[in-house]
Design a protein around this motif. Structure first.
Motif, PDB file in Angstrom:
ATOM      1  N   ASP A 157       0.831  -1.201   0.000  1.00 55.84           N
ATOM      2  CA  ASP A 157       0.000   0.000   0.000  1.00 55.84           C
ATOM      3  C   ASP A 157       0.873   1.261   0.000  1.00 55.84           C
ATOM      4  O   ASP A 157       0.594   2.219  -0.724  1.00 55.84           O
ATOM      5  CB  ASP A 157      -0.910  -0.021   1.225  1.00 55.84           C
ATOM      6  CG  ASP A 157      -1.566   1.314   1.459  1.00 55.84           C
ATOM      7  OD1 ASP A 157      -2.482   1.631   0.703  1.00 55.84           O
ATOM      8  OD2 ASP A 157      -1.133   2.044   2.371  1.00 55.84           O
ATOM      9  N   ILE A 158       1.935   1.234   0.794  1.00 54.65           N
ATOM     10  CA  ILE A 158       2.822   2.409   0.837  1.00 54.65           C
ATOM     11  C   ILE A 158       3.456   2.612  -0.536  1.00 54.65           C
ATOM     12  O   ILE A 158       3.497   3.719  -1.066  1.00 54.65           O
ATOM     13  CB  ILE A 158       3.899   2.229   1.931  1.00 54.65           C
ATOM     14  CG1 ILE A 158       3.218   2.250   3.300  1.00 54.65           C
ATOM     15  CG2 ILE A 158       4.984   3.308   1.832  1.00 54.65           C
ATOM     16  CD1 ILE A 158       4.090   1.853   4.458  1.00 54.65           C
ATOM     17  N   PHE A 159       3.883   1.522  -1.141  1.00 50.23           N
ATOM     18  CA  PHE A 159       4.500   1.590  -2.463  1.00 50.23           C
ATOM     19  C   PHE A 159       3.512   2.143  -3.497  1.00 50.23           C
ATOM     20  O   PHE A 159       3.820   3.086  -4.231  1.00 50.23           O
ATOM     21  CB  PHE A 159       4.969   0.178  -2.847  1.00 50.23           C
ATOM     22  CG  PHE A 159       5.590   0.105  -4.199  1.00 50.23           C
ATOM     23  CD1 PHE A 159       6.859   0.630  -4.423  1.00 50.23           C
ATOM     24  CD2 PHE A 159       4.912  -0.485  -5.260  1.00 50.23           C
ATOM     25  CE1 PHE A 159       7.437   0.577  -5.675  1.00 50.23           C
ATOM     26  CE2 PHE A 159       5.476  -0.550  -6.521  1.00 50.23           C
ATOM     27  CZ  PHE A 159       6.739  -0.013  -6.729  1.00 50.23           C
ATOM     28  N   VAL A 160       2.297   1.587  -3.509  1.00 51.50           N
ATOM     29  CA  VAL A 160       1.266   2.035  -4.466  1.00 51.50           C
ATOM     30  C   VAL A 160       0.908   3.504  -4.213  1.00 51.50           C
ATOM     31  O   VAL A 160       0.683   4.277  -5.145  1.00 51.50           O
ATOM     32  CB  VAL A 160       0.009   1.129  -4.388  1.00 51.50           C
ATOM     33  CG1 VAL A 160      -1.136   1.673  -5.221  1.00 51.50           C
ATOM     34  CG2 VAL A 160       0.343  -0.277  -4.845  1.00 51.50           C
ATOM     35  N   SER A 161       0.861   3.909  -2.937  1.00 48.33           N
ATOM     36  CA  SER A 161       0.497   5.289  -2.613  1.00 48.33           C
ATOM     37  C   SER A 161       1.566   6.289  -3.039  1.00 48.33           C
ATOM     38  O   SER A 161       1.262   7.440  -3.351  1.00 48.33           O
ATOM     39  CB  SER A 161       0.270   5.446  -1.113  1.00 48.33           C
ATOM     40  OG  SER A 161      -0.669   4.528  -0.671  1.00 48.33           O
ATOM     41  N   LEU A 162       2.817   5.833  -3.053  1.00 50.52           N
ATOM     42  CA  LEU A 162       3.900   6.752  -3.434  1.00 50.52           C
ATOM     43  C   LEU A 162       4.020   6.914  -4.952  1.00 50.52           C
ATOM     44  O   LEU A 162       4.496   7.929  -5.432  1.00 50.52           O
ATOM     45  CB  LEU A 162       5.242   6.241  -2.888  1.00 50.52           C
ATOM     46  CG  LEU A 162       5.480   6.469  -1.396  1.00 50.52           C
ATOM     47  CD1 LEU A 162       6.793   5.855  -0.973  1.00 50.52           C
ATOM     48  CD2 LEU A 162       5.491   7.976  -1.078  1.00 50.52           C
ATOM     49  N   GLN A 163       3.563   5.877  -5.671  1.00 47.21           N
ATOM     50  CA  GLN A 163       3.709   5.875  -7.134  1.00 47.21           C
ATOM     51  C   GLN A 163       3.244   7.162  -7.822  1.00 47.21           C
ATOM     52  O   GLN A 163       3.995   7.750  -8.593  1.00 47.21           O
ATOM     53  CB  GLN A 163       2.977   4.684  -7.702  1.00 47.21           C
ATOM     54  CG  GLN A 163       3.844   3.892  -8.626  1.00 47.21           C
ATOM     55  CD  GLN A 163       3.134   2.608  -9.049  1.00 47.21           C
ATOM     56  OE1 GLN A 163       1.944   2.420  -8.783  1.00 47.21           O
ATOM     57  NE2 GLN A 163       3.856   1.756  -9.704  1.00 47.21           N
ATOM     58  N   PRO A 164       2.010   7.626  -7.545  1.00 49.28           N
ATOM     59  CA  PRO A 164       1.571   8.849  -8.223  1.00 49.28           C
ATOM     60  C   PRO A 164       2.453  10.047  -7.924  1.00 49.28           C
ATOM     61  O   PRO A 164       2.639  10.921  -8.772  1.00 49.28           O
ATOM     62  CB  PRO A 164       0.158   9.079  -7.703  1.00 49.28           C
ATOM     63  CG  PRO A 164      -0.063   8.114  -6.621  1.00 49.28           C
ATOM     64  CD  PRO A 164       0.941   7.027  -6.746  1.00 49.28           C
ATOM     65  N   LYS A 165       2.994  10.092  -6.721  1.00 45.52           N
ATOM     66  CA  LYS A 165       3.873  11.214  -6.370  1.00 45.52           C
ATOM     67  C   LYS A 165       5.113  11.170  -7.254  1.00 45.52           C
ATOM     68  O   LYS A 165       5.547  12.179  -7.802  1.00 45.52           O
ATOM     69  CB  LYS A 165       4.306  11.119  -4.902  1.00 45.52           C
ATOM     70  CG  LYS A 165       3.176  11.100  -3.913  1.00 45.52           C
ATOM     71  CD  LYS A 165       2.989  12.458  -3.252  1.00 45.52           C
ATOM     72  CE  LYS A 165       1.789  12.527  -2.341  1.00 45.52           C
ATOM     73  NZ  LYS A 165       0.495  12.169  -2.847  1.00 45.52           N
ATOM     74  N   VAL A 166       5.675   9.975  -7.424  1.00 43.64           N
ATOM     75  CA  VAL A 166       6.881   9.822  -8.239  1.00 43.64           C
ATOM     76  C   VAL A 166       6.556  10.174  -9.698  1.00 43.64           C
ATOM     77  O   VAL A 166       7.286  10.918 -10.354  1.00 43.64           O
ATOM     78  CB  VAL A 166       7.417   8.364  -8.143  1.00 43.64           C
ATOM     79  CG1 VAL A 166       8.601   8.156  -9.068  1.00 43.64           C
ATOM     80  CG2 VAL A 166       7.788   8.055  -6.696  1.00 43.64           C
ATOM     81  N   ASN A 167       5.421   9.652 -10.182  1.00 47.41           N
ATOM     82  CA  ASN A 167       5.032   9.912 -11.578  1.00 47.41           C
ATOM     83  C   ASN A 167       4.933  11.397 -11.889  1.00 47.41           C
ATOM     84  O   ASN A 167       5.206  11.832 -13.003  1.00 47.41           O
ATOM     85  CB  ASN A 167       3.666   9.282 -11.885  1.00 47.41           C
ATOM     86  CG  ASN A 167       3.762   7.783 -11.987  1.00 47.41           C
ATOM     87  OD1 ASN A 167       4.860   7.230 -11.986  1.00 47.41           O
ATOM     88  ND2 ASN A 167       2.624   7.126 -12.066  1.00 47.41           N
ATOM     89  N   SER A 168       4.478  12.182 -10.896  1.00 46.93           N
ATOM     90  CA  SER A 168       4.206  13.587 -11.196  1.00 46.93           C
ATOM     91  C   SER A 168       5.406  14.504 -10.948  1.00 46.93           C
ATOM     92  O   SER A 168       5.288  15.715 -11.061  1.00 46.93           O
ATOM     93  CB  SER A 168       2.993  14.059 -10.386  1.00 46.93           C
ATOM     94  OG  SER A 168       3.223  13.814  -9.027  1.00 46.93           O
TER      95      SER A 168
END
Ligand code: GP9
Ligand code: MN
Length: 684
Positions: A228-239
Motif C-alpha cells: 500500500d505504501i508503495f502504491v500510494s507513493l507511485q503517483p507522487k513519483v510519476n508527477s
C-alpha cells in the motif's frame, strides 16, 4: 545419479543425528527465546486482526496470509542478527512496535470504515478528523488493544532472558552471521511457497490494490500495508518529472479544440432532476433478446423504445473497470495509463458533472450498497463533487437480501427510494443522483437467487399417438453467458420495480432518467460462438464448414462489448436511436449540452456535434469509428462498412489522434493540470 542422491541423503541423516546429539533445537530455542517471541507475537497479531475484522470460514481456513505474514516477519527479523549485541533487542522491539502499530491502526480503521487503512489517505486532511473520532470511540475496545500484548511480552521475555539472549563467547560473530543467513533462507523459502500458491487473479488484484479486504485475506496485513505504501507513493513519483512539457501539450491541445455549436438538444433539460443508473456489466447483447418468447430485458427494451438510445456506445475502461467508467462518464477523461485514477489520483482536481450541476444549484449524491472503500469511492466521490455518498453503512444488508457481491438490486433500489424522497423534501432543489447497481456482477453464479428464467430452447413435439410433449434443448443453460442472461433478467426486473416505485412516489415528474452499462461482463468468446451457432437438432455448435455458420472472430467479440446508454423521460420528451459510434468519454459533453453545461476541458464530444466523425479510443490504443475497428497491438483493422476501402492515411490519422488523446488525458490527471490554485501559485 542414484549414488549422488544416496550421498546427499546420508549427509542429511548425519547432520540431523549430530544436531540431535548436540541438542541443537533445544539450544536454539534457549538462545533465541526473544527472537522467537518476536516472531510468534507478530504472527499471532496478524492472525487475530484478520479473525476479528473478517470472521468468515474462508478466512479461518486460509493458509496463504499466514505464510505471507510469517515470511515478512522473519525477513525483517533476520537482520537483527547483524546488529551489535547491545542494540539487537531494540531493533527487534522496533520491528515489533511497527507490526503492532499496523495491527492497531487497521483494527480501529476497520471498525470505522469496514476496510483497511491506506497510506494514501494520510494526505487528506478530511480523513484525519473522522479517524480521530474513531480512535476516541474505540480506544477502550479490547479488540483494538489486544495487539499491544505483543511488545509487552517481548520486553518481559527480554528482561527475563537477558543473559541467554547473547551468544556463547568467542563464537558470536560466526554464529550470528550463520543465523542471519539461515533465517533469511527460511523466509525466502516461505515467501517462494506463498508466491507459487497465488493465482493470476490474486496477483492482479494485489497490483491494483483496490479491494483491500480481498488483499488482506490472501496476502496478510503486513504485505498489504507495505504494498500500500508503495502504491500510494507511485503517483507522487510519476508527477515529479515532465510537468512543463505536459502543461504545454495540454494548452496546445485545447487551443485547437472548438466549442461545439448549439443543436436541437441544447438546454432541453435545464433545471430537471437527474437519476443516473450505473448498470453493472449490462451489455447490448442482452437487449431485445428472447428465449422461448420471453424477453431477457423487458424494462430496458421499453426504455429503448420510449427514450433516446445510443446503439453504438462503448465503455472505455482499463484495469479500474467500474471506477474507470465513473471517472470517464463524469469528467470526460480517460482512465490513467498506470494505476487507477480512483485509487492513485483521487486527490487531483476534476471538472465533473456533479460539480457543474452544483454550480447550477443542484444537490448531488451517489448511492452504492457496497463498502465505501471499494475503488476508493469514499475519497473519490468527494473529489468528483458529490455532496453525499450513501454507501453500505447506510443500507440494511442481511443474508436474505444479499445476492452475489452484496445487497440485491431490488433491495438496493427499494431502500434508495426512501433516501431520494428525503433528499427531495429536505433540499428543495433539483438533484443529480448516481445509483450504482451491483447484482449483475461476474461470476453470475448465484443463479437460484435470480428467479426462474430459462435459456434453453423448448420444443413441443407431437407423438405418434397424437399426444404432445415438451422437450428442452439445453442451448445456453449451464454456460456463463446463459447465467449472465439470467442475471441481467433479474437486474432488469429490479429496474422495472424501481421505475414503478419512482413513479408512484412522484419522482419521475420533471426528472431525466439515464442508464449506462458500465463495461462488458468479460464473458467467454466460445459462449458467444454457441449463442450464434447452436444447432438444437444435434445439441452441438455448428462446424465452421456449415454454410449457415456465423463467423465470430476477435473483432466481433470487441464489437459485442458494446453497452447501452439510454436517456428517458416519463413524457417521452426525446426518442429515437443514435447510431453514430460513441464512447463513455462523450457522455459528459452530450448530456451536458442538454442541461446547459459546458466543460471546456472535456476530451469527448457532443455526439450531435461531431456526428459520424467520432473516434472512440480505448485505453490500450485500439479505436473504433463508424467505419473501422482498429487493433493497435496487431496493427490490423476490420472494416465495418461492407466494401468500403479504408486508406492508410485514415488509419494513421486516427491512431495519432488516439495516442495524443491518451497522453493529454493522462497528463491532466497525473500532473493535476485542472488545478487552478496550482496555476495561481506558479504565476506568483
Ligand atoms: C464494486 C462494484 C464492482 O463496488 O462497483 O466493481 P467492478 O468489479 O465492476 O469494477
Ligand atoms: Mn462494474
Amino acid at each position: 545419479m542414484k549414488k549422488k542422491i544416496k550421498n546427499w541423503e546420508e549427509k542429511l541423516i548425519k547432520k540431523l543425528k549430530k544436531a540431535k546429539e548436540e541438542k541443537w533445537f533445544k539450544n536454539y530455542v534457549k538462545e533465541n527465546v526473544v527472537f522467537l517471541t518476536y516472531v510468534g507475537t507478530c504472527l499471532l497479531n496478524a492472525i487475530l486482526l484478520r479473525f476479528f475484522t473478517m470472521p468468515t470460514l474462508e478466512n479461518y481456513l486460509s493458509f496463504k496470509p499466514i505464510l505471507a505474514d510469517l515470511g515478512i516477519v522473519l525477513l525483517l527479523g533476520s537482520f537483527s542478527y547483524l546488529i551489535k549485541k547491545k542494540n539487537r533487542f531494540y531493533y527487534l522491539l522496533g520491528m515489533e512496535i511497527l507490526f503492532t502499530f499496523i495491527c492497531v491502526v487497521n483494527s480501529i480503521y476497520y471498525t470505522f470504515y469496514t476496510s483497511f487503512a491506506s497510506a494514501s489517505m494520510l494526505s487528506l486532511a478530511q480523513f484525519i478528523a473522522p479517524v480521530g473520532d474513531a480512535v476516541v470511540e474505540n480506544v477502550l475496545q479490547l479488540k483494538d488493544l489486544v495487539y499491544i500484548i505483543g511488545p509487552i511480552l517481548l520486553i518481559v521475555v527480554y528482561v527475563h532472558e537477558k543473559k541467554k539472549f547473547h551468544l556463547r563467547k568467542g563464537e558470536e560473530k560466526k554464529i550470528e552471521k550463520k543465523r542471519c543467513f539461515h533465517t533469511l533462507t527460511l523466509s525466502a523459502l516461505i515467501l517462494l511457497a506463498f508466491t507459487i500458491s497465488l493465482s493470476s487473479l490474486e496477483v492482479g488484484r494485489f497490483i491494483k490494490q483496490w479491494n483491500r479486504e480481498y488483499i488482506v485475506m490472501r496476502f496478510g496485513i503486513y504485505l498489504y500495508q507495505f504494498n500500500d505504501i508503495f502504491v500510494s507513493l507511485q503517483p507522487k513519483v510519476n508527477s515529479i518529472f515532465g510537468y512543463d512539457q505536459a502543461k504545454k501539450n495540454f494548452e496546445e491541445y485545447f487551443k485547437e479544440k472548438e466549442k461545439p455549436k448549439e443543436n436541437e438538444y441544447s438546454n432541453i433539460f435545464e433545471g430537471k432532476n437527474v437519476i443516473v443508473i450505473h448498470g453493472e456489466s449490462i451489455q447490448d447483447i442482452a437487449l431485445n433478446r428472447t428465449f422461448n418468447g420471453q424477453e431477457v430485458t423487458p424494462t430496458l427494451n421499453r426504455l429503448v423504445k420510449e427514450g433516446l438510445f445510443f446503439s453504438n456506445y462503448y465503455s472505455e475502461v482499463s484495469v479500474g473497470t467500474s471506477s474507470d467508467t465513473e471517472l470517464t462518464f463524469n469528467t470526460s477523461l480517460m482512465p490513467t495509463k498506470s494505476g487507477t485514477a480512483f485509487v492513485s489520483y483521487f486527490d487531483r482536481t476534476y471538472q465533473s458533472l456533479p460539480k457543474y450541476f452544483k454550480e447550477k444549484g443542484y444537490y448531488t449524491f451517489s448511492m452504492h450498497a457496497n463498502n465505501a472503500d471499494f475503488w476508493n469511492r469514499r475519497a473519490m466521490h468527494k473529489s468528483l463533487g458529490y455532496d453525499k455518498f450513501y454507501s453500505k453503512e447506510t443500507y440494511e444488508v442481511t443474508q436474505e437480501n444479499t445476492i452475489g457481491l452484496g445487497l440485491s438490486d431490488k433491495a438496493f433500489y427499494e431502500q434508495s427510494i426512501e433516501k431520494i424522497k428525503k433528499i427531495k423534501e429536505k433540499e428543495g432543489t433539483p438533484f443529480y443522483g448516481l445509483l450504482i447497481s451491483l447484482t449483475n456482477h461476474t461470476p453470475f453464479s448465484d443463479v437460484e437467487k435470480y428467479g426462474p428464467f430459462d435459456v434453453d430452447i423448448k420444443e413441443t413435439i407431437t407423438k405418434e399417438d397424437g399426444t404432445t410433449e415438451e422437450i428442452s434443448h439445453p442451448y445456453m443453460e449451464g454456460t456463463k453467458l446463459g447465467n449472465y442472461f439470467k442475471s441481467v433478467h433479474y437486474a432488469d426486473a429490479a429496474l422495472g420495480e424501481f421505475l414503478q416505485s419512482l413513479d408512484e412516489n412522484g419522482l419521475l415528474e420533471n426528472t431525466v432518467f439515464i442508464l449506462y452499462g458500465d463495461h462488458d461482463a468479460r464473458l467467454p468468446k466460445n459462449d458467444f460462438i454457441r449463442l450464434y451457432n447452436y444447432d438444437a437438432t444435434t445439441d452441438r455448435v455448428k462446424s465452421e464448414e456449415d454454410p449457415t455458420y456465423r463467423e465470430y472472430n476477435s473483432y466481433h467479440y470487441e464489437l459485442d462489448r458494446k453497452v447501452p446508454l439510454i436517456i428517458w423521460t416519463k413524457d417521452h420528451q426525446i426518442t429515437g436511436t443514435v447510431e453514430n459510434t460513441m464512447g463513455m468519454i462523450d457522455a459528459m459533453p452530450t448530456l451536458g449540452n442538454m442541461f446547459g453545461i459546458y466543460n471546456p476541458n472535456a476530451l469527448g464530444h457532443d455526439i450531435f456535434d461531431i456526428k459520424e466523425n467520432n473516434v472512440v479510443v480505448f485505453p490500450n490504443g485500439n479505436w473504433v469509428t463508424n467505419k473501422v475497428y482498429y487493433n493497435s497491438q496487431k496493427g490490423e483493422y476490420m472494416s465495418l462498412k461492407d466494401g468500403e476501402v479504408i486508406g492508410e492515411d485514415y488509419i494513421e490519422k486516427n491512431s495519432q489522434y488516439a495516442e495524443h488523446l491518451l497522453d493529454v488525458s493522462n497528463d491532466i490527471i497525473v500532473f493535476d493540470l485542472l488545478n487552478k490554485e496550482k496555476e495561481k501559485e506558479e504565476k506568483k
